[in-house]
Scaffold this motif. Structure first.
Motif, PDB file in Angstrom:
ATOM      1  N   SER A 178       0.835  -1.208   0.000  1.00  7.77           N
ATOM      2  CA  SER A 178       0.000   0.000   0.000  1.00  7.77           C
ATOM      3  C   SER A 178       0.868   1.256   0.000  1.00  7.77           C
ATOM      4  CB  SER A 178      -0.913   0.033   1.232  1.00  7.77           C
ATOM      5  OG  SER A 178      -1.748  -1.077   1.249  1.00  7.77           O
ATOM      6  N   ILE A 190      -6.169   4.972  -3.943  1.00  5.25           N
ATOM      7  CA  ILE A 190      -7.533   5.125  -3.400  1.00  5.25           C
ATOM      8  C   ILE A 190      -8.482   4.173  -4.127  1.00  5.25           C
ATOM      9  CG2 ILE A 190      -9.473   6.707  -3.073  1.00  5.25           C
ATOM     10  CD1 ILE A 190      -7.422   8.992  -2.940  1.00  5.25           C
ATOM     11  N   SER A 195      -6.484   3.181   2.378  1.00  7.12           N
ATOM     12  CA  SER A 195      -6.944   4.295   3.203  1.00  7.12           C
ATOM     13  C   SER A 195      -5.829   5.331   3.275  1.00  7.12           C
ATOM     14  CB  SER A 195      -7.305   3.787   4.601  1.00  7.12           C
ATOM     15  OG  SER A 195      -7.655   4.881   5.399  1.00  7.12           O
ATOM     16  N   SER A 197      -5.573   8.580   3.771  1.00  6.41           N
ATOM     17  CA  SER A 197      -5.459   9.531   4.873  1.00  6.41           C
ATOM     18  C   SER A 197      -4.867   8.856   6.123  1.00  6.41           C
ATOM     19  CB  SER A 197      -6.845  10.104   5.174  1.00  6.41           C
ATOM     20  OG  SER A 197      -6.770  10.982   6.235  1.00  6.41           O
ATOM     21  N   ALA A 198      -5.369   7.666   6.449  1.00  5.69           N
ATOM     22  CA  ALA A 198      -4.877   6.948   7.633  1.00  5.69           C
ATOM     23  C   ALA A 198      -3.412   6.556   7.462  1.00  5.69           C
ATOM     24  CB  ALA A 198      -5.729   5.714   7.879  1.00  5.69           C
ATOM     25  N   GLN A 199      -3.067   6.082   6.260  1.00  5.65           N
ATOM     26  CA  GLN A 199      -1.683   5.661   6.010  1.00  5.65           C
ATOM     27  C   GLN A 199      -0.737   6.850   6.088  1.00  5.65           C
ATOM     28  OE1 GLN A 199      -0.700   2.588   5.536  1.00  5.65           O
ATOM     29  NE2 GLN A 199      -2.308   1.403   4.586  1.00  5.65           N
TER      30      GLN A 199
ATOM     31  N   LYS B  72     -17.701   8.367   2.575  1.00  4.91           N
ATOM     32  CA  LYS B  72     -16.255   8.587   2.705  1.00  4.91           C
ATOM     33  C   LYS B  72     -15.455   7.752   1.704  1.00  4.91           C
ATOM     34  CE  LYS B  72     -16.071  10.232   7.411  1.00  4.91           C
ATOM     35  NZ  LYS B  72     -15.489  10.096   8.746  1.00  4.91           N
ATOM     36  N   TYR B  74     -15.757   4.414   1.052  1.00  2.85           N
ATOM     37  CA  TYR B  74     -15.404   3.035   1.429  1.00  2.85           C
ATOM     38  C   TYR B  74     -16.210   2.015   0.631  1.00  2.85           C
ATOM     39  CZ  TYR B  74     -15.048  -1.299   4.010  1.00  2.85           C
ATOM     40  OH  TYR B  74     -14.861  -2.614   4.320  1.00  2.85           O
TER      41      TYR B  74
END
Lengths: 296, 262
Positions: A178, A190, A195, A197-199, B72, B74
């Motif tokens: 990732s 994406i 994810s 933003s989290a990464q 969001k 997902y």
């Protein structure tokens, strides 16, 4: 700045005076001292962590960001001193919060990244020095802040570093694919369900922790070298992404060992010696034709 | 009609204070090739990025393989595995050290924490098969940054087919290729589509290719102006809605000597 001559019984400033054998014996004796072993271990851990995260840092063009984090540490230490806390304990949470706030500003404003980072860099340095001026009896001294003192690394620092290196290696290892895709092309990452933003936040937090924990040993001015130089040298030696990451971490660690040895041998300041070795390796890699080296 | 792979209902996406895509609804049935056409700035790329969850949407619903895309962005990992996306300009930073086989392997990997050596042999075989299928196995050890435009597109197609997929989303994928390269790209794409059974949603400015190869056409300019079979959506009346009457007149003039049907 961590000159080693304080610790030896018969300081010798130039190897030509004694035989080479005697010099090596002296260095071996030196590294039998606990503080030297801690310093060596601290340098290797910092070098490996810097190289590991640095490999992604330079590709994501966050080199200046890591420099800003290093300089902001001065502000964190100043705040800790003013509030009467141990600066080392304030530094880690400060670095993480500072990094997240800077990231927020970078994402929310439409200014040029380097311009915005320059504002933060110089202003945090200015405010940090102003705050330090209120504490004129700061025992650590500004020189130690700027250049660090790797010989003062304690066992607690080493434990923190080992844990942090484990966390960094675990994070990069488990999310490697990732991280690579995110570095290559964010929209494609994406679309694959990464994810982003989290990464990205997790990476920034780890980078801030590495910088924060390394300040004591390396200092505000030199910490970004540990992140940037081994990674740049590794890039010149690598064709495969996975090799590149491993080589970067390896060069960071090896530079620390050679730098510490040279520091002991020639009675040089330790942190700058390690950075000088990193530079030497980088310059050597410039001489090697990339295509022939480590080709798959 | 086949079951829909993608369902979009009333999708609205803002760029700043203004809607770039407004109230767009369509479906992409399984195994079909749907083209999105329209002038520059019509919101085509924005539409695709909102469908993939790259851009946030302000209104509407998107559903992929029966699973709704959350606000969001997902989607379950298993659904994401079924989608491949090729962006408009795959501009790789030339300083990033990555080989062709490493890039294609990224298309095989599942998202989420995993040990880096997991699936080594299976992954390698899948990469080999995909690169062989697009006749690019010889490029496997080359740096991606050293490839020509045509080679890069082939490798990106291998990235898509390294794992079985149901939906391929292309944003002007052959952009940057010359006429021959573009023709070869489409030939390969349509051959793979037949073999893999992909549903394709693609943005294209090549109206002749769309007429000959696509099953459905969405004609848009911020909002959906028409949709249907190519013969209907590419009629002068419909095209003038999106591109203006001058464009259609010019196109008609250019095509007269070739005795096209409009």
């Amino acid at each position: 700045m961590g000159r080693i001559s304080f610790a030896i019984a018969t300081p010798v400033n130039f190897p030509t005076i004694m035989t080479i054998e005697a010099e090596f014996t002296r260095v071996i004796q030196l590294f039998q001292l606990p503080f030297m072993q801690r310093a060596l271990m601290g340098g290797v851990l910092t070098g490996a962590m810097g190289g590991l995260l640095g490999s992604f840092t330079i590709l994501r063009q966050l080199s200046f960001f890591s420099d800003v984090l290093g300089h902001s540490a001065l502000l964190g230490i100043s705040i800790g001193l003013l509030l009467g806390f141990n600066p080392s304990w304030v530094l880690l949470p400060f670095s993480v919060i500072f990094a997240l706030v800077v990231t927020y500003f970078l994402e929310r404003t439409h200014l040029w990244t380097d311009a915005l980072l320059n504002i933060i860099y110089s202003s945090s340095l200015a405010v940090g020095i102003i705050l330090l001026s209120f504490r004129d009896k700061y025992q650590g001294g500004i020189t130690h802040l700027l250049f660090g003192d790797i010989l003062a690394v304690q066992t607690t620092d080493l434990i923190f570093s080992v844990v942090l290196l484990g966390v960094c290696a675990g994070f990069i290892g488990l999310t490697l694919r990732s991280q690579i895709l995110l570095t290559l092309h964010e929209p494609m990452a994406i679309a694959r369900g990464v994810s982003v933003s989290a990464q990205r936040t997790a990476f920034i937090v780890l980078l801030a922790l590495v910088v924060g924990i390394s300040i004591k040993a390396i200092g505000v001015l030199l910490i970004s070298a540990f992140v940037v130089i081994p990674a740049c040298a590794a890039r010149l030696l690598s064709r495969k992404f996975t090799n590149y990451i491993l080589i970067s971490a390896g060069l960071g660690a090896v530079s620390a060992v050679i730098g510490m040895l040279l520091s002991a041998l020639f009675d040089l300041p330790s942190g700058p010696s390690i950075v000088a070795v990193q530079l030497g390796i980088f310059l050597l890699t410039l001489l090697i034709p990339t295509a022939r080296v480590l080709a798959p | 009609m086949n079951d829909p792979v993608l369902v979009v209902q009333g999708l609205t996406v803002y760029r700043g204070a203004h809607p770039a895509v407004q109230e767009v609804s369509f479906t992409v049935p399984a195994g079909t090739d749907t083209a999105i056409i329209g002038p520059n700035g019509a919101g085509k790329s924005t539409l695709i990025q909102a469908v993939l969850g790259i851009l946030p949407r302000q209104a509407g619903q998107v559903s992929v393989l029966g699973h709704p895309l959350s606000a969001k962005g997902y989607l379950p990992a298993a659904v994401r595995q079924q989608i491949a996306y090729l962006p408009q300009n795959f501009l790789l930073d030339r300083r990033i050290p990555i080989t062709v086989s490493e890039l294609v392997g990224l298309g095989w990997d599942r998202v989420g924490p995993q040990l880096p050596w997991v699936g080594g042999r299976v992954r390698h075989q899948a990469v080999r098969a995909a690169l062989t299928q697009v006749e690019a196995w010889r490029l496997r050890d080359q740096l991606v940054s050293s490839l020509s435009g045509g080679e890069t597109k082939r490798v990106l197609l291998a990235y898509c087919l390294v794992r079985p997929r149901l939906l391929l989303i292309l944003d002007e994928a052959p952009a940057g290729l010359d006429a021959l390269g573009e023709s070869e790209f489409y030939q390969l794409l349509h051959q793979l589509k037949r073999e893999q059974g992909w549903a394709i949603l693609q943005i294209s400015h090549d109206l002749e290719m769309v007429r000959q190869s696509c099953d459905r056409v969405l004609c848009m300019n911020r909002t959906l102006l028409c949709q249907g079979a190519p013969d209907h959506a590419l009629s002068p009346e419909q095209l003038s809605l999106a591109y203006g009457s001058d464009f259609v007149r010019y196109r008609h003039t250019c095509q007269l000597p070739h005795h096209h049907d409009y």
